[in-house]
Design a protein around this motif. Sequence first.
Motif, short mmCIF file in Angstrom:
data_model
loop_
_atom_site.label_atom_id
_atom_site.label_comp_id
_atom_site.label_asym_id
_atom_site.label_seq_id
_atom_site.Cartn_x
_atom_site.Cartn_y
_atom_site.Cartn_z
N LEU B 537 57.90 15.28 38.49
CA LEU B 537 58.67 15.17 37.25
C LEU B 537 59.53 13.91 37.24
O LEU B 537 59.65 13.23 36.21
CB LEU B 537 59.55 16.41 37.07
CG LEU B 537 58.80 17.68 36.65
CD1 LEU B 537 59.69 18.91 36.79
CD2 LEU B 537 58.28 17.56 35.22
N LEU B 538 60.12 13.59 38.38
CA LEU B 538 60.99 12.41 38.41
C LEU B 538 60.17 11.12 38.31
O LEU B 538 60.61 10.14 37.70
CB LEU B 538 61.89 12.42 39.64
CG LEU B 538 62.93 13.56 39.65
CD1 LEU B 538 63.82 13.49 40.89
CD2 LEU B 538 63.79 13.54 38.38
N GLU B 539 58.98 11.16 38.88
CA GLU B 539 58.09 10.01 38.72
C GLU B 539 57.75 9.82 37.25
O GLU B 539 57.75 8.70 36.73
CB GLU B 539 56.80 10.19 39.53
CG GLU B 539 56.96 9.84 40.99
CD GLU B 539 55.78 10.30 41.84
OE1 GLU B 539 55.89 10.20 43.07
OE2 GLU B 539 54.76 10.78 41.26
N TYR B 545 61.00 6.71 30.98
CA TYR B 545 62.31 6.22 30.52
C TYR B 545 62.74 4.97 31.27
O TYR B 545 63.89 4.59 31.24
CB TYR B 545 63.36 7.33 30.63
CG TYR B 545 62.89 8.57 29.90
CD1 TYR B 545 62.84 8.58 28.51
CD2 TYR B 545 62.46 9.68 30.60
CE1 TYR B 545 62.36 9.69 27.85
CE2 TYR B 545 61.99 10.80 29.94
CZ TYR B 545 61.94 10.80 28.56
OH TYR B 545 61.47 11.88 27.91
N ARG B 546 61.85 4.41 31.93
CA ARG B 546 62.04 3.17 32.68
C ARG B 546 63.21 3.24 33.66
O ARG B 546 64.34 3.58 33.30
CB ARG B 546 62.20 1.96 31.75
CG ARG B 546 60.83 1.26 31.60
CD ARG B 546 60.80 0.44 30.35
NE ARG B 546 60.77 1.30 29.20
CZ ARG B 546 61.19 0.96 27.98
NH1 ARG B 546 61.70 -0.20 27.77
NH2 ARG B 546 61.10 1.81 26.98
N ASP B 549 62.68 5.88 40.35
CA ASP B 549 62.69 7.33 40.60
C ASP B 549 64.08 7.81 40.99
O ASP B 549 64.54 8.86 40.55
CB ASP B 549 61.76 7.70 41.77
CG ASP B 549 60.30 7.51 41.41
OD1 ASP B 549 60.04 6.96 40.31
OD2 ASP B 549 59.45 7.92 42.21
N SER B 550 64.72 7.04 41.84
CA SER B 550 65.97 7.50 42.43
C SER B 550 67.14 7.47 41.44
O SER B 550 68.21 7.99 41.72
CB SER B 550 66.32 6.68 43.67
OG SER B 550 66.40 5.32 43.28
N ASP B 551 66.94 6.86 40.27
CA ASP B 551 67.99 6.90 39.25
C ASP B 551 68.06 8.25 38.57
O ASP B 551 69.04 8.58 37.92
CB ASP B 551 67.73 5.85 38.15
CG ASP B 551 67.82 4.44 38.71
OD1 ASP B 551 68.43 4.28 39.78
OD2 ASP B 551 67.24 3.53 38.09
N LEU B 559 67.89 16.79 32.65
CA LEU B 559 67.46 15.56 33.32
C LEU B 559 68.58 14.53 33.17
O LEU B 559 69.12 14.34 32.08
CB LEU B 559 66.17 15.03 32.67
CG LEU B 559 65.70 13.66 33.18
CD1 LEU B 559 65.20 13.74 34.62
CD2 LEU B 559 64.61 13.11 32.26
N TRP B 560 68.93 13.88 34.25
CA TRP B 560 70.01 12.90 34.25
C TRP B 560 69.48 11.55 34.72
O TRP B 560 68.64 11.48 35.61
CB TRP B 560 71.14 13.33 35.21
CG TRP B 560 71.78 14.63 34.83
CD1 TRP B 560 71.24 15.87 34.93
CD2 TRP B 560 73.10 14.81 34.31
NE1 TRP B 560 72.12 16.83 34.50
CE2 TRP B 560 73.29 16.20 34.12
CE3 TRP B 560 74.15 13.92 33.97
CZ2 TRP B 560 74.47 16.73 33.60
CZ3 TRP B 560 75.33 14.46 33.48
CH2 TRP B 560 75.48 15.86 33.29
N ARG B 561 70.01 10.49 34.09
CA ARG B 561 69.81 9.16 34.65
C ARG B 561 71.20 8.68 35.05
O ARG B 561 72.08 8.50 34.19
CB ARG B 561 69.18 8.20 33.65
CG ARG B 561 68.95 6.80 34.28
CD ARG B 561 68.11 5.91 33.43
NE ARG B 561 68.58 5.94 32.05
CZ ARG B 561 67.83 5.60 31.00
NH1 ARG B 561 66.59 5.19 31.16
NH2 ARG B 561 68.31 5.65 29.79
#
Lengths: 285, 766
Positions: B537-539, B545-546, B549-551, B559-561
């Motif tokens: 999912l994070l990938e 959302y550009r 992954d680690s953001d 879901l958080w950026r």
Amino acid sequence: MNPRRIEQPTTLPEALAVLRTENARPMAGGTDLMIERRRAPFDADEIWVALGRLYGLRNIRHEEGWWHIGPLVTHAELADHSELQRVAPFLPQAASLVGSPQIRAQGTVGGNIANAASCADTVPPLFALDAEITLESAGQKRTVSLADFFLAPYETIRKRDELITDISFPDLPHGSRTAFLKLGRRQALAISRLSVAVLVTGNETLDDVRISVGSVLPRFGRLSEAEEMLKGKPAHYDLFREAGRAGSAEAVRIAGRRWSTDYKEPVLATLIHRGLCIACGITWE
Amino acid sequence: MKLYPQHRRVDGIGKVTGKAIFGADQMPGHLLYGAVKRAGIPHARIVRVDTEKARNCPGVRAVLTAKDIPGAHGFGIVVPHQRVLADDKVRYFGDGVAAVAAETEEQARFAAEQIEIEYETLPTISSPEEALKSDAPLVHEGSNLAVEHRVRHGEGEKPPDAAVTLERTYRTQHAEHSYIEPEAIVAWPAEHGGIVVKGSVQNLFSTRRSLAAVLDLPLNKVQVIQTTLGGSFGGKDEAMTLLSCRAALLALATGRPVKMVNSREESFIESYKRHPYRLHYELGADKDGQLRSMQIDILADAGAYASTSQFVTWRSTVQATGPYRVPWVRTRVRAAFTNNNYTGAMRGFGSPQVNLAIESFMDELAEEVGKSPLEIRRLNAYRDGDVTPTGQQLPGKVTIVEALEAVARASDFERKWRENRARQKEAGAIKRGIGLACSYRGVSLGAEGTDAAGTLVAIQTDGSVTISSGITDMGQGAQTAMSAVVAEALGISLSQIRFLNTDTDRVPDSGPTVASRATIMGGSAAYDASIALRKRLLEFSARTYRGDDSDFRLEDNALWRCDERLMSFHEFVDKAFASGISLMALGWHKAPKTTWREEHGQGTAYFTYVYGANAAEIEVDTQTGQVRILDVWVCHEVGRVISYAQACGQVYGGVVMGMGYGLLEEYYQEQGIPRIKNFDEYTLATALDAPNIHASFLEHPDALSPIGAKSLGEPATEICAPAVLNAIFNATGRRIRELPASLERVLLGRQLRRHGIRTSLAKEAP
Ligand SMILES: Cc1cc2nc3c(=O)[nH]c(=O)nc-3n(C[C@H](O)[C@H](O)[C@H](O)COP(=O)(O)OP(=O)(O)OC[C@H]3O[C@@H](n4cnc5c(N)ncnc54)[C@H](O)[C@@H]3O)c2cc1C
């Protein structure tokens, strides 16, 4: 387990009439009956006469110097009876120690007596109260003392078509004090290994002493030798200790030695001792 | 990972509102009822079985004996000799000989009673000691010796010289699991051939294997589904296989669904029990109490069938010396066949017996050398890097002393212990006592067998989640534990998760749910599935959302950026699904390797261990033998607590179960005849007997467990009984070496036995 038929009479005469049918059997709370009947699933010709609607047999009243307890009074009701808690505390106390909340809500005093298990918890205090039992069948009625009612464990003089319709005892002598002790393997839902009910009267000296025991004797009864040795004497820890030993010896003499006697003999002595101490306000420890 | 302080059980509401569907609640159409004709004698050869009368009884649709079994007659995890229906002999009172299906339960039971069996009675073997006599009749062909394990640790044939030697024998009893729900099953012929079996099964995959063998079907035609279980405590394994096989045979014979439910009495006489042990312990120690050697000889009653005796006694072998350094050890554990109920898995699995012995024995050593129970344990307890008698260096942090100190401190042990001791001789009937016990325990199956499990996590497009696992919930809370792991990994709340009861057609074979392995194995598999999903999912979010992954992270159902909340979990997974991302993952966890060499009992028995301690404070009425447990202080090192409320639940239940084992419970057989068949005389501790229980946990997340957690279910019940017995000694100065510490044993030092059965109903006057 199912009987062929369950009858629910609403009047006593109706109930007594059904009970005349062969294979009819009274059922009060059913807490003994249901369990035992599960063991013989196809003994199914029985008619169970459910007594639950005979509301007149479910009250406690005081009349002309006698207490009357209806056989359908539940253990919970007996345990909560504030007047009896005051005049004969050991009886409600015994009822409060029966089984569990569910069993006390369902099981009745009449069933407890009629079933005549030697571990029935309300019987020793009733014995000490010199209680009487009224038995009725269609057209007949008799009143007997508890002492005459029991024959052996699970055996009484009650005929198949007779109902217990009243349990009564006279006012306690002035200045009576009581105690009830139950010993089980655990704190709830415990079959009494031993129980002791004590009633004492008198101030300086003991005028009257009644000691009755459960789960020891082949038929319920009082321990008259222990009672006699106390009468006319002042209450005292050491005397009670002696009475405990004497009472226990008497019980063993009546009952004979059984597998459990090695345990019950010393412990009964202890419980009698403690019961007497508690009734007389002496610390037993 | 963060800690969830409290959560509701995912299965709680259904249970407390009566909506949960248990085995006996199932009511499919066209149902028939099954009943069993049981031996009713402990040992006999079957000469003839006459089913004629039963067949002609009203409502009867099938009567089956061993002859009607298409496949294997027997099953068993070690020796497949436990008969579905007895063919040659009956070997214990509860053995089934024939099964009946009829239109009503009453008809089935009635017909079963009409089956006539002619027996040639054989002598009864009522104890393992009798069984091993050279002239003893055999329960099975070959030998009555069912199992023998040995451990050999330290050089030389003789134990090293020691200033102090001590020798004691302890005994434990048969104990009943006492699950509140007796065994229940419904079996029906499957749509395209084969069979479906649904009910109160603990170990679905072992039951399925046995069903396939008995019915002569491939595994893919045998489906075993679990209904919500009303407790098991290790007890719904073979007992349920037996019931399942019988119901399945009847279902296939009649073409209709067949329901079988044991009454409580049937459950008592048929089901397996905890092994009674006779434990002989000898030790050598320095004069200050430092252990030099231990020789242990244990004999267990396996009863009529092998069941899991092999593994139960093996665990005893590994743990018999307790959590103590002993340089020289010789242990022998044997189990023998008898004509008693067979014995098998029960919460603790061979540990409560040895813990009772070793923990009593350590107190006896303390007494001998003039030390307190805490001092003797401090002196001898394992420290980091110590080596067990099986030659294994303990992995990770060894926390036994930490656990001991924790309960000792919380209970004010040393002071109370000394004061009680001083008061033993004083006047007064009521005496106080305090006792200590501790244990170490191998986690999961160890070298017993393959140790791997699978959990399936499926996110739905609305953000809700279903989990299913080969690991089952029996009431212990496995579903909640696994759900908690998933919720944490996906950043969602527990209420979004529904846990599905286990179905062998839908989840991978994960071995049995035993050995306190549900959280560590099922939970680690759930973790494996969740992190696979999270990664996926994070990938996807990084692509869409550009960013890196680690953001991105999943938290608070969103879901958080970095610190920006992008969208709800629901919206996010819906988008992911629309882009063709799979929302389902199967997690798999395989335990680290273990090894075992049977000859000298050496190896890496378990990949990791847990440690725990109990202190029990009691009151003894020395004139009646009554013991009241007032307080129990408990400390377990569990790696990591997954759910605090549930961990406490395990401790509360475990302590009460342990106290029942210590003081109250005994399933008693006289010459192979059960004398106790129900809860009137099989006295469990009630709510009013339960002491105040003070639970605490030590957390050292275990490197060998992906979620850091280890085990708690069995540790929680295995040391209460010895703590109580040690407390009785502290109160009275008298030691009880046999369980249970009944009124009679406490007062007289021995048990008294009633012969025959208690009855309870009035007879009338003639
Ligand atoms: C779990 C459990 C725990 C228990 N614990 C205790 C305990 O601690 N102490 C204790 O003393 N008992 C205990 N009992 C036994 C039982 O609950 C009591 O004896 C109870 O008082 C029986 O009353 P009942 O109304 O349920 O009797 P029932 O079962 O209805 O009847 C019992 C017998 O009495 C007869 N009978 C009932 N009423 C009458 C009547 N009015 N006239 C004539 N015959 C009648 C019935 O025909 C039957 O033979 C326990 C039972 C259970 C199941």
